[in-house]
Design a protein around this motif. Structure first.
Motif, PDB file in Angstrom:
ATOM      1  N   LEU A 227       0.975  -1.136   0.015  1.00 29.06           N
ATOM      2  CA  LEU A 227      -0.240   0.506   0.489  1.00 29.06           C
ATOM      3  C   LEU A 227       0.928   1.309  -0.153  1.00 29.06           C
ATOM      4  N   TYR A 228       2.199   0.945   0.734  1.00 28.96           N
ATOM      5  CA  TYR A 228       2.869   2.520   1.020  1.00 28.96           C
ATOM      6  C   TYR A 228       3.433   2.985  -0.753  1.00 28.96           C
ATOM      7  N   SER A 229       3.652   0.863  -1.468  1.00 20.56           N
ATOM      8  CA  SER A 229       4.299   1.343  -2.631  1.00 20.56           C
ATOM      9  C   SER A 229       3.170   2.129  -3.831  1.00 20.56           C
ATOM     10  N   HIS A 230       1.851   1.558  -3.401  1.00 24.50           N
ATOM     11  CA  HIS A 230       0.558   2.060  -4.372  1.00 24.50           C
ATOM     12  C   HIS A 230       0.456   3.956  -4.030  1.00 24.50           C
ATOM     13  N   ILE A 231       0.642   3.881  -2.982  1.00 26.49           N
ATOM     14  CA  ILE A 231       0.870   5.718  -2.083  1.00 26.49           C
ATOM     15  C   ILE A 231       1.863   5.978  -3.912  1.00 26.49           C
ATOM     16  N   ARG A 232       2.661   5.635  -3.054  1.00 23.80           N
ATOM     17  CA  ARG A 232       3.825   6.557  -4.049  1.00 23.80           C
ATOM     18  C   ARG A 232       3.518   6.622  -5.538  1.00 23.80           C
ATOM     19  N   GLN A 233       3.137   5.420  -5.409  1.00 24.64           N
ATOM     20  CA  GLN A 233       2.572   5.071  -7.648  1.00 24.64           C
ATOM     21  C   GLN A 233       1.692   5.989  -7.902  1.00 24.64           C
ATOM     22  N   PHE A 234       0.748   6.347  -6.704  1.00 30.33           N
ATOM     23  CA  PHE A 234      -0.045   6.926  -7.111  1.00 30.33           C
ATOM     24  C   PHE A 234       0.269   8.496  -7.552  1.00 30.33           C
ATOM     25  N   ARG A 235       1.336   8.895  -5.959  1.00 29.03           N
ATOM     26  CA  ARG A 235       1.770  10.187  -6.785  1.00 29.03           C
ATOM     27  C   ARG A 235       2.202  10.386  -7.364  1.00 29.03           C
ATOM     28  N   ASP A 236       3.171   9.762  -8.310  1.00 27.48           N
ATOM     29  CA  ASP A 236       3.822   9.854  -9.073  1.00 27.48           C
ATOM     30  C   ASP A 236       3.265  10.466 -10.878  1.00 27.48           C
ATOM     31  N   ILE A 237       2.351   9.284 -10.916  1.00 25.94           N
ATOM     32  CA  ILE A 237       1.150   9.211 -11.506  1.00 25.94           C
ATOM     33  C   ILE A 237       0.213  10.443 -12.002  1.00 25.94           C
ATOM     34  N   ILE A 238       0.014  10.913 -10.916  1.00 24.92           N
ATOM     35  CA  ILE A 238      -0.621  12.436 -11.021  1.00 24.92           C
ATOM     36  C   ILE A 238       0.366  13.181 -10.615  1.00 24.92           C
ATOM     37  N   ASP A 239       1.629  13.466 -10.739  1.00 25.76           N
ATOM     38  CA  ASP A 239       2.825  14.368 -11.094  1.00 25.76           C
ATOM     39  C   ASP A 239       2.964  14.401 -12.257  1.00 25.76           C
ATOM     40  N   SER A 240       2.645  13.262 -13.358  1.00 27.56           N
ATOM     41  CA  SER A 240       3.357  13.007 -14.884  1.00 27.56           C
ATOM     42  C   SER A 240       2.507  14.054 -15.663  1.00 27.56           C
ATOM     43  N   ASP A 241       2.743  14.219 -16.847  1.00 22.52           N
ATOM     44  CA  ASP A 241       2.631  14.861 -17.875  1.00 22.52           C
ATOM     45  C   ASP A 241       1.511  13.754 -19.004  1.00 22.52           C
ATOM     46  N   ASN A 242       2.008  12.881 -19.091  1.00 21.80           N
ATOM     47  CA  ASN A 242       1.130  11.847 -19.859  1.00 21.80           C
ATOM     48  C   ASN A 242      -0.323  12.057 -19.076  1.00 21.80           C
ATOM     49  N   SER A 243      -1.338  11.252 -20.317  1.00 22.10           N
ATOM     50  CA  SER A 243      -2.355  10.435 -19.705  1.00 22.10           C
ATOM     51  C   SER A 243      -2.468   9.891 -18.664  1.00 22.10           C
ATOM     52  N   GLN A 244      -2.997  10.139 -16.853  1.00 21.45           N
ATOM     53  CA  GLN A 244      -3.267   9.281 -16.331  1.00 21.45           C
ATOM     54  C   GLN A 244      -4.428   8.717 -15.559  1.00 21.45           C
ATOM     55  N   GLY A 245      -5.574   8.638 -16.202  1.00 17.33           N
ATOM     56  CA  GLY A 245      -6.992   8.178 -16.252  1.00 17.33           C
ATOM     57  C   GLY A 245      -6.772   6.935 -15.772  1.00 17.33           C
ATOM     58  N   ARG A 246      -6.296   5.984 -16.728  1.00 15.49           N
ATOM     59  CA  ARG A 246      -6.067   4.277 -16.941  1.00 15.49           C
ATOM     60  C   ARG A 246      -5.555   4.145 -16.343  1.00 15.49           C
ATOM     61  N   LYS A 247      -4.321   4.492 -16.023  1.00 10.25           N
ATOM     62  CA  LYS A 247      -3.367   4.047 -14.407  1.00 10.25           C
ATOM     63  C   LYS A 247      -4.096   3.803 -13.686  1.00 10.25           C
ATOM     64  N   LEU A 248      -4.511   5.038 -12.903  1.00 12.35           N
ATOM     65  CA  LEU A 248      -5.287   5.114 -11.692  1.00 12.35           C
ATOM     66  C   LEU A 248      -5.839   4.211 -11.747  1.00 12.35           C
ATOM     67  N   ASN A 249      -7.136   3.857 -12.230  1.00  5.80           N
ATOM     68  CA  ASN A 249      -8.185   3.347 -12.481  1.00  5.80           C
ATOM     69  C   ASN A 249      -7.959   1.742 -12.391  1.00  5.80           C
ATOM     70  N   PHE A 250      -6.739   1.333 -12.670  1.00  3.52           N
ATOM     71  CA  PHE A 250      -5.455   0.104 -12.282  1.00  3.52           C
ATOM     72  C   PHE A 250      -4.865   0.122 -10.954  1.00  3.52           C
ATOM     73  N   LEU A 251      -4.485   1.427 -10.535  1.00  8.44           N
ATOM     74  CA  LEU A 251      -4.247   1.012  -9.125  1.00  8.44           C
ATOM     75  C   LEU A 251      -5.331   1.600  -7.877  1.00  8.44           C
ATOM     76  N   ILE A 252      -6.388   2.367  -8.666  1.00  7.17           N
ATOM     77  CA  ILE A 252      -7.164   1.723  -7.105  1.00  7.17           C
ATOM     78  C   ILE A 252      -7.443   0.597  -7.199  1.00  7.17           C
ATOM     79  N   GLN A 253      -7.863  -0.002  -8.062  1.00  9.40           N
ATOM     80  CA  GLN A 253      -8.046  -1.421  -8.040  1.00  9.40           C
ATOM     81  C   GLN A 253      -7.155  -2.672  -7.011  1.00  9.40           C
ATOM     82  N   GLU A 254      -6.034  -2.007  -7.173  1.00  9.01           N
ATOM     83  CA  GLU A 254      -4.927  -2.960  -6.520  1.00  9.01           C
ATOM     84  C   GLU A 254      -4.791  -2.241  -5.047  1.00  9.01           C
ATOM     85  N   PHE A 255      -5.238  -0.876  -4.647  1.00  9.13           N
ATOM     86  CA  PHE A 255      -5.392  -0.343  -3.014  1.00  9.13           C
ATOM     87  C   PHE A 255      -7.040  -0.945  -3.044  1.00  9.13           C
ATOM     88  N   ASN A 256      -7.547  -2.110  -3.993  1.00 13.63           N
ATOM     89  CA  ASN A 256      -8.693  -2.313  -2.838  1.00 13.63           C
ATOM     90  C   ASN A 256      -8.850  -3.445  -2.402  1.00 13.63           C
TER      91      ASN A 256
END
Length: 293
Positions: A227-256
């Motif tokens: 979960l700590y790893s997912h949190i770091r990855q979440f922050r990296d994704i929302i700070d990136s310049d690329n399209s992030q929606g799909r990646k965040l959707n998959f990551l939310i599933q991992e959180f769950n």
């Protein structure tokens, strides 16, 4: 920086006598889906307009409505259907002969027939049309991107505060989880003591082994690390310049998945309640992520 998929923009450009007006609305969608509404004579530009949109936008359902106005003075023209006028004149002459009627046949009599003179639009040059259309679509697309970025700033602020909340509570879960093995061991000792009160004393080594097995089953340290790893990855994704929606959707599933595992292992009421609270917070994040490009 993240971009929202919901936004609105409009543009207007004039080139010569032609004015093009466009409105663009964008909504949530898994893919880039562009719908184009325009006068029939503008449909030849549909693919070119979609290419302009695709330069700036990666996802979302985008509805484009295009309106064209031409202020040229010679735009309205009229045509004479000569064959119909002659045929109508011949028919009037025959009626006059057959009924032995007197009098002349006048122009107004011929014009009384339908569609002898019809209105027609001057054919417009596609080059003259495309220039104002291109300019207004490019302007509106750029404005739409600006609005999506502005909405994205609000999403970013909300998501950041929510993931901070999850991280703060995860630290407390980590502390609570460390108390679980001793609790299981104590419960096991009490249970065994009750069941064996009238028998000989059991092997303390065996009791320790059983307690270790139960403690291992209740160990959530691996899930917490992930979960700590997912949190770091979440922050990296929302700070990136690329399209992030799909990646965040998959990551939310991992959180769950990790929270569900912790919840099933939890042997502590307060820990279970905290997990439920964080899953509720995660659901709010999931809803917001649906708006992200």
């Amino acid at each position: 920086m993240i971009k929202s998929m919901t936004a609105f923009s409009q543009g207007s450009k004039t080139h010569g006598t032609i004015t093009a007006d466009v409105t663009i609305r964008s909504y949530n969608s898994r893919h880039l889906d562009v719908s184009f509404y325009c006068p029939e004579f503008c449909q030849v530009f549909e693919e070119d307009i979609k290419k302009i949109i695709a330069k700036t936008h990666d996802r979302g359902r985008i509805d484009i409505k295009l309106f064209i106005r031409d202020d040229a003075k010679d735009l309205d023209q009229f045509e004479v259907d000569e064959a119909k006028a002659i045929s109508y004149f011949q028919a009037l002459k025959k009626i006059k002969q057959d009924l032995n009627l007197s009098g002349d046949i006048y122009l107004t009599d011929i014009l009384a027939a339908r569609n002898v003179i019809v209105s027609s639009k001057k054919e417009q040059d596609s080059k003259d049309l495309w220039e104002p259309i291109r300019l207004c679509v490019e302007t509106a697309s750029a404005d739409l991107d600006i609005m999506r970025r502005e909405e994205g700033k609000n999403l970013y602020s909300d998501l950041t505060s929510r993931i901070d909340y999850i991280e703060k509570n995860l630290k407390q879960i980590e502390k609570d989880a460390a108390k679980i093995p001793p609790i299981y061991k104590q419960r096991l000792m009490e249970r065994i003591s009750y069941l064996t009160s009238d028998t000989e004393e059991l092997d303390p080594v065996r009791i320790s082994q059983e307690a270790a097995i139960l403690a291992d089953k209740s160990d959530v340290s691996e899930e917490i690390v992930r979960l700590y790893s997912h949190i770091r990855q979440f922050r990296d994704i929302i700070d990136s310049d690329n399209s992030q929606g799909r990646k965040l959707n998959f990551l939310i599933q991992e959180f769950n998945r990790e929270f569900n595992t912790i919840g099933s292992k939890a042997g502590n009421a307060s820990l279970s309640h905290r997990v439920v609270d964080l899953k509720s917070e995660l659901e709010k994040i999931r809803e917001q992520v649906q708006n992200i490009e």
